[in-house]
Each structure stands twice: as structure tokens, then as C-alpha cells.
Design an enzyme around this catalytic site. Structure first.
Site, mmCIF file in Angstrom:
data_model
loop_
_atom_site.group_PDB
_atom_site.id
_atom_site.type_symbol
_atom_site.label_atom_id
_atom_site.label_comp_id
_atom_site.label_asym_id
_atom_site.label_seq_id
_atom_site.Cartn_x
_atom_site.Cartn_y
_atom_site.Cartn_z
ATOM 1 N N LYS A 183 3.103 -8.129 -106.104
ATOM 2 C CA LYS A 183 4.221 -8.525 -105.222
ATOM 3 C C LYS A 183 4.881 -9.853 -105.603
ATOM 4 O O LYS A 183 5.632 -9.895 -106.561
ATOM 5 C CB LYS A 183 3.748 -8.488 -103.770
ATOM 6 C CG LYS A 183 3.243 -7.057 -103.415
ATOM 7 C CD LYS A 183 3.295 -6.728 -101.971
ATOM 8 C CE LYS A 183 2.549 -5.454 -101.631
ATOM 9 N NZ LYS A 183 3.367 -4.346 -101.221
ATOM 10 N N TYR A 236 -5.960 -1.360 -97.793
ATOM 11 C CA TYR A 236 -5.338 -0.560 -98.850
ATOM 12 C C TYR A 236 -5.423 -1.335 -100.157
ATOM 13 O O TYR A 236 -5.123 -2.525 -100.201
ATOM 14 C CB TYR A 236 -3.873 -0.286 -98.500
ATOM 15 C CG TYR A 236 -3.119 0.540 -99.517
ATOM 16 C CD1 TYR A 236 -3.475 1.863 -99.794
ATOM 17 C CD2 TYR A 236 -2.022 0.002 -100.210
ATOM 18 C CE1 TYR A 236 -2.772 2.620 -100.715
ATOM 19 C CE2 TYR A 236 -1.309 0.764 -101.136
ATOM 20 C CZ TYR A 236 -1.688 2.073 -101.382
ATOM 21 O OH TYR A 236 -0.986 2.823 -102.295
ATOM 22 N N ASP A 269 -8.506 -8.633 -102.799
ATOM 23 C CA ASP A 269 -7.207 -8.037 -103.082
ATOM 24 C C ASP A 269 -6.150 -8.902 -102.407
ATOM 25 O O ASP A 269 -5.947 -8.829 -101.196
ATOM 26 C CB ASP A 269 -7.163 -6.600 -102.565
ATOM 27 C CG ASP A 269 -5.841 -5.917 -102.913
ATOM 28 O OD1 ASP A 269 -4.872 -6.635 -103.232
ATOM 29 O OD2 ASP A 269 -5.796 -4.676 -102.854
HETATM 30 N N1 PMP Z 1 -3.290 -3.896 -102.588
HETATM 31 C C1 PMP Z 1 -2.679 -4.273 -101.460
HETATM 32 C C2 PMP Z 1 -3.355 -5.230 -100.535
HETATM 33 C C3 PMP Z 1 -1.407 -3.777 -101.170
HETATM 34 O O1 PMP Z 1 -0.797 -4.144 -100.035
HETATM 35 C C4 PMP Z 1 -0.774 -2.898 -102.085
HETATM 36 C C5 PMP Z 1 0.604 -2.327 -101.840
HETATM 37 N N2 PMP Z 1 1.189 -2.545 -100.641
HETATM 38 C C6 PMP Z 1 -1.467 -2.550 -103.239
HETATM 39 C C7 PMP Z 1 -2.728 -3.071 -103.467
HETATM 40 C C8 PMP Z 1 -0.861 -1.616 -104.241
HETATM 41 O O2 PMP Z 1 0.196 -2.230 -104.902
HETATM 42 P P1 PMP Z 1 1.352 -1.350 -105.574
HETATM 43 O O3 PMP Z 1 2.108 -0.718 -104.445
HETATM 44 O O4 PMP Z 1 2.132 -2.353 -106.359
HETATM 45 O O5 PMP Z 1 0.685 -0.345 -106.441
#
Ligand code: PMP
Length: 436
Positions: free
Chosen positions: A275, A152, A247
Site C-alpha cells: 500500500k 487478512y 502484516d
Molecule cells: N495484508 C493486509 C493486512 C491487507 O490489508 C491486504 C490487502 N488489503 C493484503 C495483505 C493483500 O494485499 P494486496 O491486496 O496488495 O494483495
């Protein structure tokens, strides 16, 4: 406490709030997985948090492994972070002009993450990944991208193909509203599948702008990269002149101070962060090699902007969070506890005769109800999600809040001490017996 059929985890006040919420907020929540769709029942509404614990609107206390989906490395309401944010807010909450805090947070990130020479701050992981993708395309002048099933990267259109996490939890084949055109240039192959990746590289060739990957997958449950997998991606990107984008929204400042790239010794061109670096506030970032980052406006032609980007309150919390991470260096201790947790869970399921696989990478843990091994999204999907729902509710009745989906990681924090881990394992042993 009532079972899944009626209240399903929530007390009277939470049930009342959820009823009101559903009237004015779609599904009653501002992010889908919070709605308990995968596990059934009503989510407790959170009133406050302290350290490893949250207290709900009915005054009940839960040991919390969600920890804002990994945003909180030091538990809830860590005083240094709260104080930093409060002091910043008192000086003004947003200016739309540069501030010293942004420079300090950027310097901290650059000092920590090996591949990052320059960084831009944004407000969410979604925005960071979306912007990194645009930059990779703008820098290379190419359009196609490669991502992995079950990874994701936020909910930007081009990245919502086979996106794991919430989309998987809801059992959606894809997402309505994402046009065929938006994902036409997105190639998706299974995580850890060298052959499929090689075939995709050969097929895309010099049309490939970038590969985006979670260096430790944590949105299909936790799945480690196979030995040599990240190195292969690095090598193929170099061969084709494509960019490698890690990511690290989950792994950054969580699996190690330098993120997964420092653990595995593979250097991406661009890194997406979020995060932990925001200390629980809306703050995220993308960064990388100077020559790439200098393609961004105002220096270059790749446009990206934000009214609240580098927001002073969020930035102050982020600095406090990263300073704590650097000074307290919680990683070794946290990994020791995560290992104890993972090992104890595996024993609890084995002891009860429940087929289960506990995956752990560094400080990240997750449970799959299957014999395993779980090395990709197909295996994660094939695990027994109905068993996870029963386990989840059993644990909740013991006062332990796990993520309401088997596709999510457990996030022990530096505030989860040995007593919390022991309590978790005691509950897990009892609940495991009830599953058998
Ligand atoms: N990349 C990863 C690996 C994530 O786990 C997440 C959210 N859990 C995101 C991007 C998206 O971040 P956000 O929820 O702050 O938009």
C-alpha cells in the site's frame, strides 16, 4: 439520486459501464469488494481523483475514504508522486535488471521500520505475505502456522482460512479451490484471545514455523490489539523458536512512520508491507532480520522471484511517497483529524439513538453498528451490516464515498483537511437520524 433498489449510487454512464464490465469481467470487477455486493447497488466507475476526492464517469465528485484501500497516504494524484512515476516511465518501464531506485526504496524502508534489516520488493501484498510465509517455513524447517480470525493476509491458499475483509463481506465460509491440504497446517484462533492463542502454542509446540498477525487488525473493521497481546505473541514465538510475522500492509507508513511495531514497541522477525510504500502503484515488500532474509534465493534455498518485482515506475512512486511521509511527517496531524472524525461519528450516532461503536487506532477508523465493544471478529460479524449498507448509501448520496463493506477501515489521508472532516460529520449526523 436514485435509491439502492435501482442505480444504488451510480449514474447512467457508470451503469452502462458496469453492464459492459459484467459481460467480460466476472462480477464486473477485478477485486470482489468493489462490486458493492455487501451494500447493494451499482458502483460508480471512477474517472479520476484529486486529493481527498474522486470524480466518477458521470462527472460527480465524492469525498473519498477508500483511498485505494489505504494505498494513498497523500490523497489522489499528489503531484510529487505523479511526477516521479512519469519521469521514471519515460526512462523505460521495466528492465528485469537491478536499478538504483530499488536500492533507494529498500534503504528508506530499512531506515524506517525498526525490525527490517533487509527487504525484498514484490508487486502485491498477497505476494509479500505468501513469500514471508514460505521464508518462515524455509528458515525454521517447520510447517505449521498460526493466524487470527478476521485478519487478512492476501489470497494465498494457506492464508485464506477465516480471512475477514472481502471473504467476510461476501459471506463465504471459506474459499472454494483452497484444498484441505493447503490449510491443514494453518491454525486459526480469535484475535485478542490470549487463552486460545496459548492453547494453540502448546498444541503446535516446536512444529510452529510462524505466527502471522495484523498488529492492528484492519480487515474486520479496525480492531486494536488488546494490551499485552502482541507482547504475548512475541514471548511465545521466542519460547518455541517460531518467527513472529507482522502484516503491516495497511499499518506500515500509515499509523506511524515506523508502522505499528514502532507504536507498540514489539519487534517482529519478519514484516510484510504494501500500500503506502508503493504510492498507489503495484509495489509491496517483505523484510526482517538479516540472517532470515539471507535464506532467500540467490543466497539461500528459499525461492522467490518476480518479472516486475522492484518495477522502476512503481519504485519511483514509492520513493516519492515515503520521502513525503518522512519530510512532511503527516502522522500527528492526521491522527488529530482521525480522532475528530471518530469522536464526531460516535456523537452523531449517539445523538440519533443509533447503537454504534467507532474504533480508532492512530489514523485508522471504522464504524460498527453494535453497542460494542468490538475486539474480535465475532463482534465485528455480529454488528448490523444491513444498517451499515443504509449508512453507506446515505453518505454516498451526500457525496461521501466510504468503503462498500462494514469490514473495512476508513482511510482519511493527509489531503483530508478540517473542512472535509466537518463535511463528513455534518452528513453523518443527517444520515444517522435517518437510520434511527
Ligand atoms: N495484508 C493486509 C493486512 C491487507 O490489508 C491486504 C490487502 N488489503 C493484503 C495483505 C493483500 O494485499 P494486496 O491486496 O496488495 O494483495
Amino acid at each position: 439520486m436514485a435509491g439502492v433498489g435501482d442505480s444504488g449510487g451510480a449514474g447512467a454512464r457508470s451503469r452502462e459501464l458496469f453492464a459492459r464490465a459484467r459481460d467480460v469481467i466476472p462480477g464486473g470487477v477485478d477485486s470482489p469488494v468493489r462490486a458493492f455486493g455487501a451494500v447493494g447497488g451499482t458502483p460508480p466507475f471512477v474517472a479520476r481523483g484529486e486529493g481527498a476526492y474522486v470524480v466518477d464517469a458521470d462527472g460527480r465528485r465524492f469525498l473519498d475514504y477508500v483511498q485505494s484501500w489505504g494505498a494513498l497516504l497523500f490523497g489522489h494524484a499528489r503531484p510529487e508522486i505523479v511526477r516521479a512515476a512519469a519521469e521514471a516511465a519515460a526512462l523505460g518501464t521495466s528492465f528485469g535488471a537491478p536499478t538504483e531506485g530499488e536500492v533507494r526504496l529498500a534503504e528508506l524502508i530499512v531506515s524506517a521500520v525498526p525490525s527490517v534489516e533487509m527487504v525484498r520488493l514484490v508487486s502485491s501484498g498477497t505476494e509479500a505475505a505468501m513469500s514471508a510465509l514460505r521464508l518462515a517455513r524455509g528458515f525454521t524447517g517447520r510447517e505449521r502456522i498460526l493466524k487470527f480470525e478476521g485478519c487478512y493476509h492476501g489470497h494465498a491458499d494457506a492464508l485464506l482460512a477465516a480471512a475477514g475483509s472481502g471473504v467476510a463481506t461476501l459471506g463465504l465460509p471459506g474459499a472454494a479451490g483452497v484444498t484441505a491440504g493447503a490449510v491443514r497446517d494453518t491454525i486459526v484462533v480469535p484475535y485478542n484471545d490470549f487463552e486460545a492463542a496459548d492453547a494453540a502454542f502448546d498444541e503446535a509446540g516446536e512444529q510452529l514455523a510462524c505466527v502471522i498477525v495484523e498488529p492492528v487488525a484492519a480487515n474486520m473493521g479496525v480492531v486494536a490489539p488488546a494490551r499485552g497481546f502482541l507482547e504475548r505473541l512475541r514471548g511465545e514465538c521466542d519460547r518455541l523458536g517460531a518467527l513472529l510475522v507482522f502484516d503491516e500492509v495497511i499499518t506500515g507508513f500509515r499509523v506511524a512512520w515506523g508502522g505499528a511495531q514502532s507504536l507498540f514497541g514489539v519487534t517482529p522477525d519478519l514484516t510484510v508491507l504494501g500500500k503506502v510504500m508503493g504510492g498507489g502503484f503495484p509495489c509491496a515488500a517483505f523484510g526482517g532480520r538479516r540472517e532470515i532474509m539471507e535464506r532467500l534465493a540467490p543466497l539461500g534455498p528459499v525461492y522467490q522471484a518476480g518479472t516486475l518485482a522492484g518495477n522502476p515506475v512503481a519504485v519511483a512512486a514509492g520513493i516519492a511517497s515515503l520521502q513525503l511521509a518522512r519530510e512532511e511527517d503527516p502522522y500527528e496531524e492526521l491522527e488529530r483529524r482521525a480522532a475528530g472524525l471518530a469522536g464526531g461519528l460516535q456523537e452523531a450516532f449517539a445523538g440519533a439513538g443509533v447503537p454504534a461503536t467507532v474504533n480508532r487506532v492512530s489514523t485508522l477508523v471504522s464504524v460498527f453498528f453494535t453497542e460494542g465493544p468490538v475486539t474480535d471478529y465475532a463482534a465485528a460479524r455480529a454488528s448490523a451490516h444491513d444498517t451499515y449498507a443504509r449508512f453507506f448509501h446515505g453518505m454516498l448520496e451526500c457525496g461521501i464515498a466510504l468503503a462498500p463493506s462494514g469490514y473495512e477501515a476508513w482511510f482519511p489521508s493527509a489531503a483530508h483537511g478540517d473542512a472535509e472532516i466537518d463535511r463528513t460529520l455534518e452528513a453523518a449526523r443527517a444520515v444517522a437520524r435517518s437510520l434511527a
